[in-house]
Design a protein around this motif. Structure first.
Motif, PDB file in Angstrom:
ATOM      1  N   GLY A  34      67.978  33.936  25.885  1.00 42.63           N
ATOM      2  CA  GLY A  34      67.034  33.185  26.697  1.00 42.63           C
ATOM      3  C   GLY A  34      67.162  31.693  26.415  1.00 42.63           C
ATOM      4  O   GLY A  34      67.171  31.274  25.258  1.00 42.63           O
ATOM      5  N   ILE A  35      67.271  30.908  27.463  1.00 38.39           N
ATOM      6  CA  ILE A  35      67.450  29.458  27.342  1.00 38.39           C
ATOM      7  C   ILE A  35      66.332  28.768  28.124  1.00 38.39           C
ATOM      8  O   ILE A  35      66.202  28.979  29.329  1.00 38.39           O
ATOM      9  N   THR A  36      65.539  27.976  27.431  1.00 35.92           N
ATOM     10  CA  THR A  36      64.462  27.233  28.080  1.00 35.92           C
ATOM     11  C   THR A  36      64.765  25.745  28.017  1.00 35.92           C
ATOM     12  O   THR A  36      64.899  25.173  26.929  1.00 35.92           O
ATOM     13  N   VAL A  37      64.903  25.132  29.175  1.00 41.34           N
ATOM     14  CA  VAL A  37      65.219  23.705  29.283  1.00 41.34           C
ATOM     15  C   VAL A  37      63.933  22.959  29.639  1.00 41.34           C
ATOM     16  O   VAL A  37      63.192  23.374  30.536  1.00 41.34           O
ATOM     17  N   SER A  38      63.687  21.857  28.939  1.00 38.29           N
ATOM     18  CA  SER A  38      62.461  21.090  29.154  1.00 38.29           C
ATOM     19  C   SER A  38      62.781  19.647  29.499  1.00 38.29           C
ATOM     20  O   SER A  38      63.875  19.137  29.201  1.00 38.29           O
ATOM     21  N   ALA A  39      61.803  18.988  30.118  1.00 40.50           N
ATOM     22  CA  ALA A  39      61.917  17.563  30.447  1.00 40.50           C
ATOM     23  C   ALA A  39      60.521  16.970  30.496  1.00 40.50           C
ATOM     24  O   ALA A  39      59.542  17.661  30.789  1.00 40.50           O
ATOM     25  N   ARG A  40      60.436  15.677  30.205  1.00 37.47           N
ATOM     26  CA  ARG A  40      59.153  14.968  30.244  1.00 37.47           C
ATOM     27  C   ARG A  40      59.373  13.583  30.831  1.00 37.47           C
ATOM     28  O   ARG A  40      60.305  12.878  30.460  1.00 37.47           O
ATOM     29  N   GLY A  41      58.536  13.198  31.762  1.00 35.74           N
ATOM     30  CA  GLY A  41      58.669  11.884  32.384  1.00 35.74           C
ATOM     31  C   GLY A  41      57.317  11.341  32.795  1.00 35.74           C
ATOM     32  O   GLY A  41      56.345  12.090  32.956  1.00 35.74           O
ATOM     33  N   ARG A  42      57.247  10.010  32.963  1.00 36.21           N
ATOM     34  CA  ARG A  42      55.982   9.381  33.340  1.00 36.21           C
ATOM     35  C   ARG A  42      55.596   9.678  34.789  1.00 36.21           C
ATOM     36  O   ARG A  42      54.420   9.588  35.147  1.00 36.21           O
ATOM     37  N   ASP A  43      56.561   9.986  35.611  1.00 33.22           N
ATOM     38  CA  ASP A  43      56.244  10.383  36.971  1.00 33.22           C
ATOM     39  C   ASP A  43      56.960  11.686  37.299  1.00 33.22           C
ATOM     40  O   ASP A  43      57.907  12.095  36.620  1.00 33.22           O
ATOM     41  N   ARG A  45      58.937  12.648  39.740  1.00 34.23           N
ATOM     42  CA  ARG A  45      60.332  12.574  40.153  1.00 34.23           C
ATOM     43  C   ARG A  45      61.261  12.446  38.937  1.00 34.23           C
ATOM     44  O   ARG A  45      62.299  13.103  38.872  1.00 34.23           O
ATOM     45  N   ALA A  46      60.874  11.603  37.987  1.00 33.98           N
ATOM     46  CA  ALA A  46      61.725  11.417  36.805  1.00 33.98           C
ATOM     47  C   ALA A  46      61.826  12.710  35.997  1.00 33.98           C
ATOM     48  O   ALA A  46      62.913  13.088  35.533  1.00 33.98           O
ATOM     49  N   ALA A  47      60.701  13.405  35.826  1.00 34.70           N
ATOM     50  CA  ALA A  47      60.729  14.669  35.086  1.00 34.70           C
ATOM     51  C   ALA A  47      61.585  15.696  35.805  1.00 34.70           C
ATOM     52  O   ALA A  47      62.363  16.435  35.171  1.00 34.70           O
ATOM     53  N   LEU A  48      61.464  15.751  37.119  1.00 35.29           N
ATOM     54  CA  LEU A  48      62.228  16.716  37.900  1.00 35.29           C
ATOM     55  C   LEU A  48      63.721  16.401  37.867  1.00 35.29           C
ATOM     56  O   LEU A  48      64.558  17.313  37.759  1.00 35.29           O
ATOM     57  N   ALA A  76      61.387  31.426  35.629  1.00 34.24           N
ATOM     58  CA  ALA A  76      60.295  30.568  36.085  1.00 34.24           C
ATOM     59  C   ALA A  76      60.635  29.087  35.973  1.00 34.24           C
ATOM     60  O   ALA A  76      61.271  28.647  35.017  1.00 34.24           O
ATOM     61  N   LEU A  77      60.193  28.321  36.955  1.00 34.43           N
ATOM     62  CA  LEU A  77      60.309  26.860  36.975  1.00 34.43           C
ATOM     63  C   LEU A  77      58.907  26.289  37.080  1.00 34.43           C
ATOM     64  O   LEU A  77      58.101  26.746  37.886  1.00 34.43           O
ATOM     65  N   SER A  78      58.608  25.284  36.261  1.00 34.68           N
ATOM     66  CA  SER A  78      57.271  24.691  36.317  1.00 34.68           C
ATOM     67  C   SER A  78      57.343  23.186  36.099  1.00 34.68           C
ATOM     68  O   SER A  78      58.172  22.697  35.337  1.00 34.68           O
ATOM     69  N   ILE A  79      56.499  22.476  36.811  1.00 39.38           N
ATOM     70  CA  ILE A  79      56.271  21.049  36.617  1.00 39.38           C
ATOM     71  C   ILE A  79      54.761  20.882  36.426  1.00 39.38           C
ATOM     72  O   ILE A  79      53.985  21.153  37.339  1.00 39.38           O
ATOM     73  N   THR A  80      54.346  20.446  35.240  1.00 44.42           N
ATOM     74  CA  THR A  80      52.925  20.413  34.900  1.00 44.42           C
ATOM     75  C   THR A  80      52.489  19.004  34.527  1.00 44.42           C
ATOM     76  O   THR A  80      53.128  18.367  33.679  1.00 44.42           O
ATOM     77  N   ALA A  94      51.666  12.030  31.942  1.00 47.28           N
ATOM     78  CA  ALA A  94      53.093  12.360  32.055  1.00 47.28           C
ATOM     79  C   ALA A  94      53.218  13.695  32.762  1.00 47.28           C
ATOM     80  O   ALA A  94      52.227  14.403  32.986  1.00 47.28           O
ATOM     81  N   TYR A  95      54.455  14.033  33.107  1.00 44.85           N
ATOM     82  CA  TYR A  95      54.767  15.322  33.712  1.00 44.85           C
ATOM     83  C   TYR A  95      55.722  16.077  32.795  1.00 44.85           C
ATOM     84  O   TYR A  95      56.679  15.503  32.265  1.00 44.85           O
ATOM     85  N   HIS A  96      55.458  17.378  32.614  1.00 45.81           N
ATOM     86  CA  HIS A  96      56.329  18.231  31.806  1.00 45.81           C
ATOM     87  C   HIS A  96      57.004  19.245  32.723  1.00 45.81           C
ATOM     88  O   HIS A  96      56.326  19.942  33.491  1.00 45.81           O
ATOM     89  N   GLY A  97      58.315  19.305  32.629  1.00 52.79           N
ATOM     90  CA  GLY A  97      59.078  20.273  33.419  1.00 52.79           C
ATOM     91  C   GLY A  97      59.738  21.303  32.518  1.00 52.79           C
ATOM     92  O   GLY A  97      60.124  21.005  31.386  1.00 52.79           O
ATOM     93  N   ARG A  98      59.855  22.516  33.038  1.00 53.40           N
ATOM     94  CA  ARG A  98      60.466  23.576  32.246  1.00 53.40           C
ATOM     95  C   ARG A  98      61.095  24.608  33.171  1.00 53.40           C
ATOM     96  O   ARG A  98      60.531  24.954  34.207  1.00 53.40           O
TER      97      ARG A  98
END
Length: 232
Positions: A34-43, A45-48, A76-80, A94-98
């Motif tokens: 299982g591989i979970t990729v994450s991202a965090r951005g101030r907006d 679009r940047a997180a996505l 699952a894909l999520s932007i929170t 901020a926005y958290h993507g996973r």
């Protein structure tokens, strides 16, 4: 003609009910990571965009292993949004993507290297490996046949103990067949999560040495026989 209408048999045709079981061990055929990729951005679009780039990197890495990758699935894909409250106002901080990806490998010689390289990627979490047999593995059939043979052997031993012999098989059923419960299942050891570093370290990380863990296949059947009159 044998009369099988009596649920408990008769003195001339006693019934015998037994359970057959099999516990067999087999080497695993596949390993799931299982591989979970994450991202965090101030907006958003940047997180996505960061999430999309990292997801693409993982997929390209997996596809570079060719036939060693049996299956590649995106879950699952999520932007929170992360909310920050000041007084009565709630603002998005901020926005958290996973996104979650499952890679199924059938070549264990490539498993350690692939797992290490995936764990070395930025903002990536690894869970596994989860060792398993394929759903259509011949191991399940071997376990079921062994359970049936064990039931027949057990019934013969019971009949012999009272001076009788088996005359006919009346019923052979999976344990719990009435409520469709599984009767042959696999139990194996599962690896725990491997936390990845926040950023990739310089140079290639050494490949993990992963030893496959055997899987235990269980099968159970209920069998009913008619036997000859016992010699009591």
């Amino acid at each position: 003609m044998t009369d099988t209408t009596q649920p408990y048999g008769t003195p001339d045709q006693p019934r015998l009910a037994v359970r057959g079981e099999a516990h067999l061990r087999f080497d695993p055929e596949i390993a799931r990571v299982g591989i979970t990729v994450s991202a965090r951005g101030r907006d958003r679009r940047a997180a996505l965009e960061d999430l999309t780039q990292r997801n693409t990197t993982v997929l390209e890495l997996a596809r570079s292993y060719g036939e060693a990758i049996d299956k590649l699935e995106t879950g699952a894909l999520s932007i929170t949004p992360e909310l920050h409250q000041r007084g009565r106002d709630e603002k998005i901080r901020a926005y958290h993507g996973r996104v979650h990806i499952t890679a199924t490998l059938n070549d264990f010689t490539a498993l350690g290297e692939f797992t290490t390289r995936a764990a070395d990627l930025d903002m990536t979490r690894i869970d596994g490996p989860h060792w398993a047999l394929r759903p259509d593995s011949p191991a399940h059939g071997r376990a079921r046949r062994q359970a049936v043979r064990e039931a027949v052997q057990r019934a013969r031993e019971y009949a012999d103990a009272v001076g009788a012999q088996l005359a006919a098989l009346v019923e052979l059923a999976d344990l719990g067949a009435e409520n469709t419960a599984p009767t042959a299942y696999t139990r194996g050891a599962y690896g725990g999560p491997l936390p990845a570093p926040a950023g990739a370290a310089p140079g290639a990380a050494p490949a993990l040495d992963l030893e496959p863990q055997q899987q235990t296949v269980y099968a159970q059947v209920n069998a009913r026989f008619i036997m000859t009159p016992p010699k009591l």
